[in-house]
Design a protein around this motif. Structure first.
Motif, PDB file in Angstrom:
ATOM      1  N   LEU A  54       1.600   7.242  15.074  1.00 36.72           N
ATOM      2  CA  LEU A  54       1.951   8.664  15.014  1.00 36.72           C
ATOM      3  C   LEU A  54       0.910   9.383  15.859  1.00 36.72           C
ATOM      4  O   LEU A  54      -0.268   9.442  15.498  1.00 36.72           O
ATOM      5  N   LEU A  55       1.343   9.930  16.985  1.00 42.34           N
ATOM      6  CA  LEU A  55       0.414  10.333  18.046  1.00 42.34           C
ATOM      7  C   LEU A  55       0.494  11.812  18.380  1.00 42.34           C
ATOM      8  O   LEU A  55       1.559  12.337  18.689  1.00 42.34           O
ATOM      9  N   ASP A  56      -0.667  12.471  18.353  1.00 48.56           N
ATOM     10  CA  ASP A  56      -0.765  13.863  18.799  1.00 48.56           C
ATOM     11  C   ASP A  56      -0.923  13.879  20.320  1.00 48.56           C
ATOM     12  O   ASP A  56      -1.411  12.928  20.921  1.00 48.56           O
ATOM     13  N   LEU A  57      -0.512  14.974  20.948  1.00 48.83           N
ATOM     14  CA  LEU A  57      -0.636  15.091  22.403  1.00 48.83           C
ATOM     15  C   LEU A  57      -1.904  15.802  22.827  1.00 48.83           C
ATOM     16  O   LEU A  57      -2.524  15.459  23.830  1.00 48.83           O
ATOM     17  N   ASN A  58      -2.305  16.835  22.078  1.00 50.46           N
ATOM     18  CA  ASN A  58      -3.446  17.665  22.472  1.00 50.46           C
ATOM     19  C   ASN A  58      -4.748  17.099  21.925  1.00 50.46           C
ATOM     20  O   ASN A  58      -5.213  17.476  20.845  1.00 50.46           O
ATOM     21  N   MET A  59      -5.324  16.154  22.659  1.00 50.46           N
ATOM     22  CA  MET A  59      -6.587  15.553  22.240  1.00 50.46           C
ATOM     23  C   MET A  59      -7.563  15.541  23.406  1.00 50.46           C
ATOM     24  O   MET A  59      -7.148  15.382  24.557  1.00 50.46           O
ATOM     25  N   PRO A  60      -8.854  15.700  23.128  1.00 52.59           N
ATOM     26  CA  PRO A  60      -9.847  15.621  24.202  1.00 52.59           C
ATOM     27  C   PRO A  60      -9.987  14.188  24.693  1.00 52.59           C
ATOM     28  O   PRO A  60      -9.589  13.243  24.006  1.00 52.59           O
ATOM     29  N   GLY A  61     -10.546  14.015  25.888  1.00 53.62           N
ATOM     30  CA  GLY A  61     -10.718  12.666  26.423  1.00 53.62           C
ATOM     31  C   GLY A  61      -9.405  12.151  26.979  1.00 53.62           C
ATOM     32  O   GLY A  61      -8.734  12.824  27.765  1.00 53.62           O
TER      33      GLY A  61
END
Length: 251
Positions: A54-61
Motif C-alpha cells: 500500500l503505497l503513498d505517492l508524496n514521499m521525500p527521497g
C-alpha cells in the motif's frame, strides 16, 4: 467477507496515517509491516515476502512512481495499491502505468480497501490459472508442459534450471526482474546473494538462444537490477534502466 491472512507492507512518510492503517489491517486479521520511505520499502522487499504493498505517492527521497516501478521489477506478481491525496486523472494514469494494480484517494474506507485487495487477489489467481502452455517470442517457442524449447524450428537442449530461468523471464517479458527475485524463484527462498549463479546460467542460456551471445537480443542486462527478457518483434523492456538504477542506489 471472510478473513484472509495476507502479508502487507504499508509505505507512507506520515506516521499517524501509517500506524492507524496498520492497526486497522492487523485487527482485520492481516500481517502488516511499515516503511516510511520508498528506499526502506525496496530494502524490505528484497529481504522479505509480501503479497501486497500500500503505497503513498508524496514521499521525500525516492518518489512514489519510481518506488512503484522498482517494486514491480522486484516482484512482478505482488499487488500494489496506491493510496494518495492526489485525485487528478493524470496521477491515476501515471500510477497504473508505473505498475500499480489500483488507486485509492485519501480518505477512504477500510471495507473498500479490503474489497479492492480481494479483487486484486482474484485477478492474480486467475492469471496464474490461465497461464499459456506455449510461450512465443521472436523465433523462440517454449512448451511449458512438454518441457521443450525451439529456435527457428530447431530443438534446444536446456538443463532443468536453464529451462526454469528462461520460462520465468519469458512469462514476464518486457519487464525488468531483480536478481533476488530470480534467485529465490529458481533456486529457493534461502538464496538471494548468489548473483554468480545467475550470471553463469544467463551466459549459458545466451549461448543457446541468441544468434550472437555477445550482443543479446532476448535476455538483456539491467545494470544493478537484474535481467529483462525482450521480444525482438515487440516492445522494449518497460521502465528505463537509469530510473531503476537510480532508485536502488538511492536506498
Amino acid at each position: 467477507m471472510p478473513l484472509t491472512d495476507w502479508s502487507l507492507l504499508v509505505v507512507d512518510d506520515e506516521p499517524t496515517f501509517r500506524r492507524t492503517l496498520s492497526k486497522s489491517l492487523t485487527a482485520s486479521g492481516h500481517r502488516v509491516e511499515e516503511a516510511c520511505s520508498g528506499g526502506d520499502a525496496v530494502d524490505m522487499l528484497l529481504h522479505s515476502a509480501f503479497q501486497f504493498v500500500l503505497l503513498d505517492l508524496n514521499m521525500p527521497g525516492m518518489g512514489g512512481m519510481t518506488t512503484c516501478r522498482t517494486i514491480r521489477s522486484i516482484n512482478p506478481h505482488i499487488g500494489i495499491i496506491v493510496l494518495s491525496v492526489r485525485d487528478a486523472e493524470q496521477d491515476r494514469v501515471a500510477a497504473l502505468e508505473a505498475g500499480a494494480d489500483d488507486y485509492l484517494t485519501k480518505p477512504f474506507g477500510l471495507r473498500e480497501l479490503i474489497a479492492r485487495l480481494h479483487a486484486i487477489h482474484r485477478r492474480i489467481q486467475t492469471g496464474t490459472e490461465e497461464e499459456p502452455e506455449v510461450l512465443k517470442a521472436g523465433d523462440l517457442r517454449m512448451d511449458l508442459h512438454g518441457h521443450s524449447v525451439w529456435r527457428s524450428g530447431e530443438p534446444l537442449h536446456l538443463t532443468p534450471k536453464e529451462f526454469e530461468l528462461l520460462a520465468f523471464l519469458m512469462k514476464h517479458q518486457g519487464r525488468p526482474v531483480a536478481h533476488i527475485t530470480l534467485l529465490r524463484t529458481i533456486w529457493g527462498p534461502n538464496y538471494g546473494n548468489e548473483s554468480h549463479y545467475l550470471r553463469s546460467y544467463v551466459k549459458s542460456l545466451r549461448k543457446k538462444i541468441e544468434v550472437d551471445p555477445a550482443k543479446p537480443e532476448y535476455i538483456l542486462t539491467e545494470p544493478r537490477i537484474g535481467y529483462c527478457f525482450r521480444n525482438p518483434a515487440g516492445a522494449d523492456c518497460v521502465a528505463s534502466q537509469s530510473e531503476l538504477s537510480a532508485a536502488v542506489l538511492s536506498k
